[in-house]
Design a protein around this motif. Structure first.
Motif, PDB file in Angstrom:
ATOM      1  N   LEU A  49       7.916 -10.781   1.580  1.00 29.39           N
ATOM      2  CA  LEU A  49       8.357 -10.530   2.951  1.00 29.39           C
ATOM      3  C   LEU A  49       8.419  -9.033   3.225  1.00 29.39           C
ATOM      4  N   HIS A  50       8.958  -8.280   2.277  1.00 33.47           N
ATOM      5  CA  HIS A  50       9.023  -6.825   2.388  1.00 33.47           C
ATOM      6  C   HIS A  50       7.601  -6.257   2.543  1.00 33.47           C
ATOM      7  N   TYR A  51       6.693  -6.701   1.685  1.00 37.54           N
ATOM      8  CA  TYR A  51       5.305  -6.235   1.745  1.00 37.54           C
ATOM      9  C   TYR A  51       4.665  -6.601   3.086  1.00 37.54           C
ATOM     10  N   SER A  52       4.953  -7.808   3.572  1.00 38.90           N
ATOM     11  CA  SER A  52       4.408  -8.245   4.862  1.00 38.90           C
ATOM     12  C   SER A  52       4.863  -7.333   5.987  1.00 38.90           C
ATOM     13  N   VAL A  53       6.146  -7.039   6.013  1.00 37.11           N
ATOM     14  CA  VAL A  53       6.685  -6.164   7.061  1.00 37.11           C
ATOM     15  C   VAL A  53       6.111  -4.755   6.913  1.00 37.11           C
ATOM     16  N   ALA A  54       6.004  -4.276   5.678  1.00 41.80           N
ATOM     17  CA  ALA A  54       5.425  -2.952   5.447  1.00 41.80           C
ATOM     18  C   ALA A  54       3.998  -2.878   5.983  1.00 41.80           C
ATOM     19  N   ARG A  55       3.230  -3.943   5.777  1.00 43.91           N
ATOM     20  CA  ARG A  55       1.857  -3.978   6.304  1.00 43.91           C
ATOM     21  C   ARG A  55       1.856  -4.047   7.822  1.00 43.91           C
ATOM     22  N   LEU A  56       2.705  -4.904   8.366  1.00 42.01           N
ATOM     23  CA  LEU A  56       2.735  -5.059   9.822  1.00 42.01           C
ATOM     24  C   LEU A  56       3.159  -3.780  10.529  1.00 42.01           C
ATOM     25  N   LEU A  57       4.064  -3.039   9.913  1.00 45.49           N
ATOM     26  CA  LEU A  57       4.543  -1.792  10.507  1.00 45.49           C
ATOM     27  C   LEU A  57       3.754  -0.577  10.034  1.00 45.49           C
ATOM     28  N   ALA A  58       2.751  -0.801   9.202  1.00 40.52           N
ATOM     29  CA  ALA A  58       1.882   0.260   8.683  1.00 40.52           C
ATOM     30  C   ALA A  58       2.667   1.370   8.006  1.00 40.52           C
ATOM     31  N   THR A  59       3.616   0.983   7.148  1.00 37.67           N
ATOM     32  CA  THR A  59       4.342   1.978   6.368  1.00 37.67           C
ATOM     33  C   THR A  59       3.505   2.362   5.155  1.00 37.67           C
ATOM     34  N   ALA A  60       3.969   3.335   4.422  1.00 38.72           N
ATOM     35  CA  ALA A  60       3.206   3.848   3.284  1.00 38.72           C
ATOM     36  C   ALA A  60       3.403   3.015   2.007  1.00 38.72           C
ATOM     37  N   GLN A  61       4.245   1.992   2.027  1.00 40.29           N
ATOM     38  CA  GLN A  61       4.500   1.216   0.814  1.00 40.29           C
ATOM     39  C   GLN A  61       3.352   0.259   0.540  1.00 40.29           C
ATOM     40  N   ASN A  62       2.856   0.316  -0.700  1.00 39.63           N
ATOM     41  CA  ASN A  62       1.797  -0.608  -1.082  1.00 39.63           C
ATOM     42  C   ASN A  62       2.370  -1.732  -1.951  1.00 39.63           C
ATOM     43  N   GLU A  63       1.522  -2.655  -2.316  1.00 39.34           N
ATOM     44  CA  GLU A  63       1.929  -3.833  -3.084  1.00 39.34           C
ATOM     45  C   GLU A  63       2.600  -3.461  -4.402  1.00 39.34           C
ATOM     46  N   GLN A  64       2.051  -2.510  -5.115  1.00 39.44           N
ATOM     47  CA  GLN A  64       2.603  -2.113  -6.410  1.00 39.44           C
ATOM     48  C   GLN A  64       3.986  -1.479  -6.254  1.00 39.44           C
ATOM     49  N   GLU A  65       4.162  -0.658  -5.255  1.00 36.25           N
ATOM     50  CA  GLU A  65       5.469  -0.034  -5.022  1.00 36.25           C
ATOM     51  C   GLU A  65       6.534  -1.080  -4.696  1.00 36.25           C
ATOM     52  N   VAL A  66       6.166  -2.053  -3.887  1.00 37.21           N
ATOM     53  CA  VAL A  66       7.106  -3.121  -3.549  1.00 37.21           C
ATOM     54  C   VAL A  66       7.420  -3.955  -4.787  1.00 37.21           C
ATOM     55  N   ALA A  67       6.415  -4.228  -5.599  1.00 35.12           N
ATOM     56  CA  ALA A  67       6.628  -4.990  -6.840  1.00 35.12           C
ATOM     57  C   ALA A  67       7.632  -4.289  -7.747  1.00 35.12           C
ATOM     58  N   GLU A  68       7.540  -2.981  -7.831  1.00 37.94           N
ATOM     59  CA  GLU A  68       8.478  -2.215  -8.654  1.00 37.94           C
ATOM     60  C   GLU A  68       9.895  -2.254  -8.081  1.00 37.94           C
ATOM     61  N   LEU A  69      10.010  -2.194  -6.767  1.00 38.06           N
ATOM     62  CA  LEU A  69      11.330  -2.261  -6.135  1.00 38.06           C
ATOM     63  C   LEU A  69      12.046  -3.570  -6.467  1.00 38.06           C
ATOM     64  N   TYR A  70      11.293  -4.657  -6.467  1.00 34.97           N
ATOM     65  CA  TYR A  70      11.874  -5.979  -6.667  1.00 34.97           C
ATOM     66  C   TYR A  70      11.761  -6.472  -8.112  1.00 34.97           C
ATOM     67  N   ASN A  71      11.117  -5.668  -8.943  1.00 33.22           N
ATOM     68  CA  ASN A  71      10.943  -6.023 -10.349  1.00 33.22           C
ATOM     69  C   ASN A  71      10.244  -7.379 -10.506  1.00 33.22           C
ATOM     70  N   VAL A  72       9.145  -7.537  -9.776  1.00 28.98           N
ATOM     71  CA  VAL A  72       8.332  -8.746  -9.850  1.00 28.98           C
ATOM     72  C   VAL A  72       6.875  -8.338 -10.043  1.00 28.98           C
ATOM     73  N   PRO A  73       6.070  -9.210 -10.623  1.00 31.31           N
ATOM     74  CA  PRO A  73       4.642  -8.886 -10.777  1.00 31.31           C
ATOM     75  C   PRO A  73       3.942  -8.814  -9.420  1.00 31.31           C
ATOM     76  N   SER A  74       3.020  -7.880  -9.291  1.00 28.73           N
ATOM     77  CA  SER A  74       2.338  -7.719  -8.003  1.00 28.73           C
ATOM     78  C   SER A  74       1.513  -8.951  -7.639  1.00 28.73           C
ATOM     79  N   PHE A  75       1.025  -9.689  -8.639  1.00 27.99           N
ATOM     80  CA  PHE A  75       0.233 -10.874  -8.302  1.00 27.99           C
ATOM     81  C   PHE A  75       1.082 -11.941  -7.616  1.00 27.99           C
ATOM     82  N   THR A  76       2.385 -11.988  -7.903  1.00 26.49           N
ATOM     83  CA  THR A  76       3.234 -12.970  -7.206  1.00 26.49           C
ATOM     84  C   THR A  76       3.460 -12.558  -5.758  1.00 26.49           C
ATOM     85  N   ILE A  77       3.533 -11.257  -5.520  1.00 25.42           N
ATOM     86  CA  ILE A  77       3.625 -10.792  -4.133  1.00 25.42           C
ATOM     87  C   ILE A  77       2.372 -11.212  -3.386  1.00 25.42           C
TER      88      ILE A  77
END
Length: 97
Positions: A49-77
């Motif tokens: 959800l965080h990644y989705s909002v980041a994409r929709l709002l065109a923020t600088a956060q990419n999938e890997q950065e979000v994965a690190e924030l949530y401590n989850v594998p990027s493939f699950t995102i």
């Protein structure tokens, strides 16, 4: 649980980010109703959800950065994002395309 997890990690984001995330999650739940989506890992869904909002709002956060924030594998995102994107037609709404 998904929103609680997202708010705990993304509380430093702009208030509009959290509001948009809340609205997007509710839109997803309303769209799939009366089905009850399996939310076996709220952390992974919150990250998607965080990644989705980041994409929709065109923020600088990419999938890997979000994965690190949530401590989850990027493939699950990516997997959870695909579900959200399909149900909500997110790719046509993203500014970063």
């Amino acid at each position: 649980q998904v929103l609680t997890c997202l708010f705990r990690i993304a509380h430093h984001q702009a208030p509009s980010f959290l509001s948009f995330a809340f609205q997007l999650w509710l839109e997803y739940l309303f769209t799939v109703y009366p089905l009850h989506p399996q939310v076996d890992s709220p952390q992974e869904w919150a990250a998607a959800l965080h990644y989705s909002v980041a994409r929709l709002l065109a923020t600088a956060q990419n999938e890997q950065e979000v994965a690190e924030l949530y401590n989850v594998p990027s493939f699950t995102i990516r997997q959870r994002y695909q579900v959200l994107a399909e149900v909500l037609n997110l790719d046509s709404r993203c500014l970063d395309r």
